[in-house]
Design a protein around this motif. Sequence first.
Motif, PDB file in Angstrom:
ATOM      1  N   LYS A 192      16.806   7.874  13.887  1.00 22.44           N
ATOM      2  CA  LYS A 192      15.446   8.041  14.402  1.00 22.44           C
ATOM      3  C   LYS A 192      14.737   6.779  13.952  1.00 22.44           C
ATOM      4  O   LYS A 192      14.465   6.599  12.771  1.00 22.44           O
ATOM      5  CB  LYS A 192      14.784   9.276  13.762  1.00 22.44           C
ATOM      6  CG  LYS A 192      13.515   9.784  14.465  1.00 22.44           C
ATOM      7  CD  LYS A 192      12.312   8.892  14.371  1.00 22.44           C
ATOM      8  CE  LYS A 192      11.600   8.978  13.031  1.00 22.44           C
ATOM      9  NZ  LYS A 192      10.351   8.159  13.036  1.00 22.44           N
ATOM     10  N   PRO A 193      14.469   5.849  14.884  1.00 21.36           N
ATOM     11  CA  PRO A 193      13.829   4.596  14.485  1.00 21.36           C
ATOM     12  C   PRO A 193      12.374   4.802  14.069  1.00 21.36           C
ATOM     13  O   PRO A 193      11.815   5.887  14.270  1.00 21.36           O
ATOM     14  CB  PRO A 193      13.906   3.742  15.756  1.00 21.36           C
ATOM     15  CG  PRO A 193      14.845   4.453  16.681  1.00 21.36           C
ATOM     16  CD  PRO A 193      14.778   5.901  16.311  1.00 21.36           C
ATOM     17  N   THR A 194      11.765   3.759  13.517  1.00 22.21           N
ATOM     18  CA  THR A 194      10.331   3.768  13.220  1.00 22.21           C
ATOM     19  C   THR A 194       9.572   4.153  14.487  1.00 22.21           C
ATOM     20  O   THR A 194       9.936   3.704  15.579  1.00 22.21           O
ATOM     21  CB  THR A 194       9.860   2.350  12.804  1.00 22.21           C
ATOM     22  OG1 THR A 194      10.691   1.878  11.745  1.00 22.21           O
ATOM     23  CG2 THR A 194       8.403   2.361  12.352  1.00 22.21           C
ATOM     24  N   TYR A 195       8.507   4.950  14.344  1.00 26.58           N
ATOM     25  CA  TYR A 195       7.726   5.314  15.525  1.00 26.58           C
ATOM     26  C   TYR A 195       7.287   4.037  16.253  1.00 26.58           C
ATOM     27  O   TYR A 195       6.726   3.138  15.645  1.00 26.58           O
ATOM     28  CB  TYR A 195       6.501   6.141  15.137  1.00 26.58           C
ATOM     29  CG  TYR A 195       5.695   6.557  16.345  1.00 26.58           C
ATOM     30  CD1 TYR A 195       6.182   7.522  17.216  1.00 26.58           C
ATOM     31  CD2 TYR A 195       4.488   5.940  16.645  1.00 26.58           C
ATOM     32  CE1 TYR A 195       5.471   7.883  18.352  1.00 26.58           C
ATOM     33  CE2 TYR A 195       3.769   6.291  17.772  1.00 26.58           C
ATOM     34  CZ  TYR A 195       4.278   7.259  18.625  1.00 26.58           C
ATOM     35  OH  TYR A 195       3.570   7.598  19.753  1.00 26.58           O
ATOM     36  N   GLY A 196       7.572   3.965  17.550  1.00 29.71           N
ATOM     37  CA  GLY A 196       7.183   2.792  18.339  1.00 29.71           C
ATOM     38  C   GLY A 196       8.268   1.731  18.438  1.00 29.71           C
ATOM     39  O   GLY A 196       8.150   0.789  19.207  1.00 29.71           O
ATOM     40  N   GLY A 232      11.690  -3.098  20.343  1.00 27.89           N
ATOM     41  CA  GLY A 232      10.799  -4.186  20.716  1.00 27.89           C
ATOM     42  C   GLY A 232       9.606  -3.738  21.548  1.00 27.89           C
ATOM     43  O   GLY A 232       9.580  -2.640  22.091  1.00 27.89           O
ATOM     44  N   LYS A 233       8.606  -4.616  21.605  1.00 26.06           N
ATOM     45  CA  LYS A 233       7.360  -4.309  22.336  1.00 26.06           C
ATOM     46  C   LYS A 233       7.646  -4.098  23.814  1.00 26.06           C
ATOM     47  O   LYS A 233       8.639  -4.585  24.342  1.00 26.06           O
ATOM     48  CB  LYS A 233       6.380  -5.467  22.156  1.00 26.06           C
ATOM     49  CG  LYS A 233       5.757  -5.471  20.793  1.00 26.06           C
ATOM     50  CD  LYS A 233       4.390  -6.121  20.822  1.00 26.06           C
ATOM     51  CE  LYS A 233       3.665  -5.792  19.540  1.00 26.06           C
ATOM     52  NZ  LYS A 233       3.025  -6.931  18.912  1.00 26.06           N
ATOM     53  N   ASP A 234       6.740  -3.381  24.457  1.00 29.16           N
ATOM     54  CA  ASP A 234       6.926  -3.070  25.863  1.00 29.16           C
ATOM     55  C   ASP A 234       5.557  -2.967  26.516  1.00 29.16           C
ATOM     56  O   ASP A 234       4.678  -2.265  26.009  1.00 29.16           O
ATOM     57  CB  ASP A 234       7.681  -1.736  25.980  1.00 29.16           C
ATOM     58  CG  ASP A 234       7.971  -1.369  27.419  1.00 29.16           C
ATOM     59  OD1 ASP A 234       7.847  -2.241  28.302  1.00 29.16           O
ATOM     60  OD2 ASP A 234       8.325  -0.202  27.654  1.00 29.16           O
ATOM     61  N   ARG A 235       5.384  -3.657  27.624  1.00 24.20           N
ATOM     62  CA  ARG A 235       4.070  -3.616  28.288  1.00 24.20           C
ATOM     63  C   ARG A 235       3.741  -2.217  28.809  1.00 24.20           C
ATOM     64  O   ARG A 235       2.611  -1.923  29.164  1.00 24.20           O
ATOM     65  CB  ARG A 235       4.003  -4.634  29.422  1.00 24.20           C
ATOM     66  CG  ARG A 235       5.039  -4.392  30.505  1.00 24.20           C
ATOM     67  CD  ARG A 235       4.911  -5.422  31.618  1.00 24.20           C
ATOM     68  NE  ARG A 235       3.756  -5.123  32.459  1.00 24.20           N
ATOM     69  CZ  ARG A 235       3.789  -5.207  33.791  1.00 24.20           C
ATOM     70  NH1 ARG A 235       4.894  -5.572  34.403  1.00 24.20           N
ATOM     71  NH2 ARG A 235       2.717  -4.937  34.500  1.00 24.20           N
ATOM     72  N   ILE A 241       6.288  -1.333  19.045  1.00 25.69           N
ATOM     73  CA  ILE A 241       6.095  -2.355  18.015  1.00 25.69           C
ATOM     74  C   ILE A 241       7.258  -3.358  18.093  1.00 25.69           C
ATOM     75  O   ILE A 241       8.175  -3.173  18.882  1.00 25.69           O
ATOM     76  CB  ILE A 241       6.063  -1.734  16.604  1.00 25.69           C
ATOM     77  CG1 ILE A 241       7.384  -1.005  16.318  1.00 25.69           C
ATOM     78  CG2 ILE A 241       4.881  -0.797  16.465  1.00 25.69           C
ATOM     79  CD1 ILE A 241       7.599  -0.635  14.860  1.00 25.69           C
ATOM     80  N   ASP A 242       7.206  -4.397  17.273  1.00 24.05           N
ATOM     81  CA  ASP A 242       8.395  -5.239  17.147  1.00 24.05           C
ATOM     82  C   ASP A 242       8.776  -5.373  15.673  1.00 24.05           C
ATOM     83  O   ASP A 242       8.133  -4.772  14.806  1.00 24.05           O
ATOM     84  CB  ASP A 242       8.216  -6.595  17.833  1.00 24.05           C
ATOM     85  CG  ASP A 242       7.127  -7.433  17.193  1.00 24.05           C
ATOM     86  OD1 ASP A 242       6.818  -7.210  15.995  1.00 24.05           O
ATOM     87  OD2 ASP A 242       6.561  -8.296  17.883  1.00 24.05           O
ATOM     88  N   GLU A 243       9.798  -6.163  15.399  1.00 21.95           N
ATOM     89  CA  GLU A 243      10.325  -6.214  14.034  1.00 21.95           C
ATOM     90  C   GLU A 243       9.332  -6.780  13.024  1.00 21.95           C
ATOM     91  O   GLU A 243       9.509  -6.626  11.825  1.00 21.95           O
ATOM     92  CB  GLU A 243      11.629  -7.036  14.010  1.00 21.95           C
ATOM     93  CG  GLU A 243      12.810  -6.233  14.516  1.00 21.95           C
ATOM     94  CD  GLU A 243      14.091  -7.040  14.534  1.00 21.95           C
ATOM     95  OE1 GLU A 243      14.952  -6.802  13.668  1.00 21.95           O
ATOM     96  OE2 GLU A 243      14.211  -7.911  15.416  1.00 21.95           O
ATOM     97  N   ASN A 244       8.282  -7.442  13.526  1.00 24.59           N
ATOM     98  CA  ASN A 244       7.327  -8.054  12.598  1.00 24.59           C
ATOM     99  C   ASN A 244       6.042  -7.254  12.440  1.00 24.59           C
ATOM    100  O   ASN A 244       5.131  -7.675  11.726  1.00 24.59           O
ATOM    101  CB  ASN A 244       6.990  -9.472  13.072  1.00 24.59           C
ATOM    102  CG  ASN A 244       8.238 -10.313  13.179  1.00 24.59           C
ATOM    103  OD1 ASN A 244       9.097 -10.274  12.283  1.00 24.59           O
ATOM    104  ND2 ASN A 244       8.381 -11.033  14.282  1.00 24.59           N
ATOM    105  N   PRO A 459      10.798   2.895   4.586  1.00 24.89           N
ATOM    106  CA  PRO A 459       9.434   2.595   5.030  1.00 24.89           C
ATOM    107  C   PRO A 459       9.433   2.076   6.479  1.00 24.89           C
ATOM    108  O   PRO A 459      10.452   1.586   6.961  1.00 24.89           O
ATOM    109  CB  PRO A 459       8.975   1.487   4.077  1.00 24.89           C
ATOM    110  CG  PRO A 459       9.912   1.533   2.915  1.00 24.89           C
ATOM    111  CD  PRO A 459      11.196   2.063   3.439  1.00 24.89           C
ATOM    112  N   ASN A 460       8.265   2.137   7.122  1.00 29.47           N
ATOM    113  CA  ASN A 460       8.118   1.643   8.495  1.00 29.47           C
ATOM    114  C   ASN A 460       8.765   0.276   8.680  1.00 29.47           C
ATOM    115  O   ASN A 460       8.558  -0.628   7.879  1.00 29.47           O
ATOM    116  CB  ASN A 460       6.627   1.503   8.848  1.00 29.47           C
ATOM    117  CG  ASN A 460       5.996   2.840   9.143  1.00 29.47           C
ATOM    118  OD1 ASN A 460       6.683   3.801   9.478  1.00 29.47           O
ATOM    119  ND2 ASN A 460       4.671   2.918   9.010  1.00 29.47           N
ATOM    120  N   GLY A 461       9.547   0.129   9.722  1.00 30.75           N
ATOM    121  CA  GLY A 461      10.105  -1.178  10.060  1.00 30.75           C
ATOM    122  C   GLY A 461      11.315  -1.579   9.244  1.00 30.75           C
ATOM    123  O   GLY A 461      11.816  -2.702   9.382  1.00 30.75           O
TER     124      GLY A 461
END
Lengths: 476, 93
Positions: A192-196, A232-235, A241-244, A459-461
């Motif tokens: 279950k990845p970080t939300y987003g 990764g981000k998505d329009r 979100i992205d890795e940063n 933690p997140n990310g």
Amino acid sequence: MKIDLNTLTIQKAHEHLVKKDFSAVELAEAYLSEISKKNKDMNAYLEVYDDVKMQAEEADKKIASGKPTVLTGIPIALKDNILRKGNIASCASKILANYHATYDSTAVAKLKEQGVVFLGRTNMDEFAMGSSTQNSAYGVTKNPHDTSRVPGGSSGGAAASVAMNGALASLGTDTGGSVRQPASFCGLVGLKPTYGSISRHGIIAMGSSLDQIGPLTKTVTDNEILWKILQGKDRYDGTAIDENTYPKLPLKGKKKPIIGIPYSFMDQGIDKEVMKNFEESVKKLKSLGYEIEDISLPNIGYSLAVYYVLMPAEVSSNLARFDGVKYGLHAEGKNLIEDYLKTRAQGFGPETRRRVILGTYVLSAGYADAYYNKANQVKALLQSDFEKAYKKVDLVLTPTTPTPAFKIGEKTDDPVQMYLADIFTVTANIVGGPALSVPSGTSLVEGKKLPLGIQFTAPNGREDLLFSVGKEFLGE
Amino acid sequence: MISTQDIEKLAELARIELKEEEKVKLAKEIDGILGYIDQIKTAGSKDIARAKEPVRNIFREDKNPHESGTHTDALVAEFPRKEGNYLKVKKIL
């Protein structure tokens, strides 16, 4: 060469494909042949796509051109709530039985670019509501390790498809444990990845503040391969979100991450064998050089209660769109209101009706403060518990589930007992951080070896921390 | 205690027709679930702020639409009731 599906991983299959040991078409055919032998009994797939061979031929062209990626030609199964343009996505519900996706989800679009071969759509609890796949409108899926037992849920078909060698990996969705719990019951790795982290565009929403797509794989390495492509981000998804997005804090441990265990939360309700296996896993981690610390998460006992307010609240509003007007099932009434009433009565199964009604209750005037708003406050308390814990430790460890896979038919007449199967997994969805279930051995029950799993939360990310500890734990 | 009348009202709000026996069953089940989730009332103090989500609107501006008709066939094909390219619904007023 002969393809050995038992030991095949994404990494290995890729190497064989590039060396031309076998073609993507041969690989896809090997899986189709397993599916045709086993699916009638297992009911992991609701549909095998009719263009599998064509996709594999395209992948072979890509390999021949010398431009394959690690996922080109890899056969993957989708949960029935992830849209692939032109194919049915029914959420294992009668209300969407004939709904054809009119666009690709971002996850599918990204995998298409890689030349992945989509095998079909897999069974699930209706609208992802459940922990056993028994809430599907199309019959229960069986656990390949013991066919008298459930594969877990809600991504039960996605897990069973991989465990029965009917796919090399699959995509599920996880709102309260729906990837990690079936992964644990079926002996797989589930994230279950970080939300987003992975765009939710094109997955049919259940609880929008909790939902995440997650890969189910045989190894941690395979899981990481898929996550890296999917994240990764998505329009099309404002929460992506992205890795940063989240800063990566320095490790608390000198050499390796420190692992915290909330022992006080684990003193009851856990199967003896599960606890024994958990202690063995802790011992193994210590021998690998990990420092273990007993931590306190004062509000974690409220997690499941918070979940059963927020999730149904979001369910009741998300599922309002299924009204028989624009797509899906339409039942005739005397007027428009009756059309709605009848469509939703015929289209939704019992668990879905229960959660929509419960969600309507916790959001209704007079109760919203006591339930929905209060649950959001406790969510903030839980987030702060974890923030404090992550000042001392880098990871949190628990069993993934309190018991191994249970029998088909068990717990079906007591919703609260069924909900308790998610006691260790829901917290990550509420808090938001990533969590990974890895196989930790088996428990011998009635002559069958049932898989068990442990769950790391970060933690997140910090998916990177999960993958590194997971690989070390499994000796990858 | 949730009564079957409460369930009836909720089902009406949620636009789901229920049979009598299901109303009775749901009242009992939802009571059981509320009995479990009621424990959140004992958590923390009243003054804690709700969790904040750093989310913003990413809708595009309402201009430069895609060419008319691009998605029409796929979407119309999903209509349960239609007349030509029109979605057919019962009269509302």
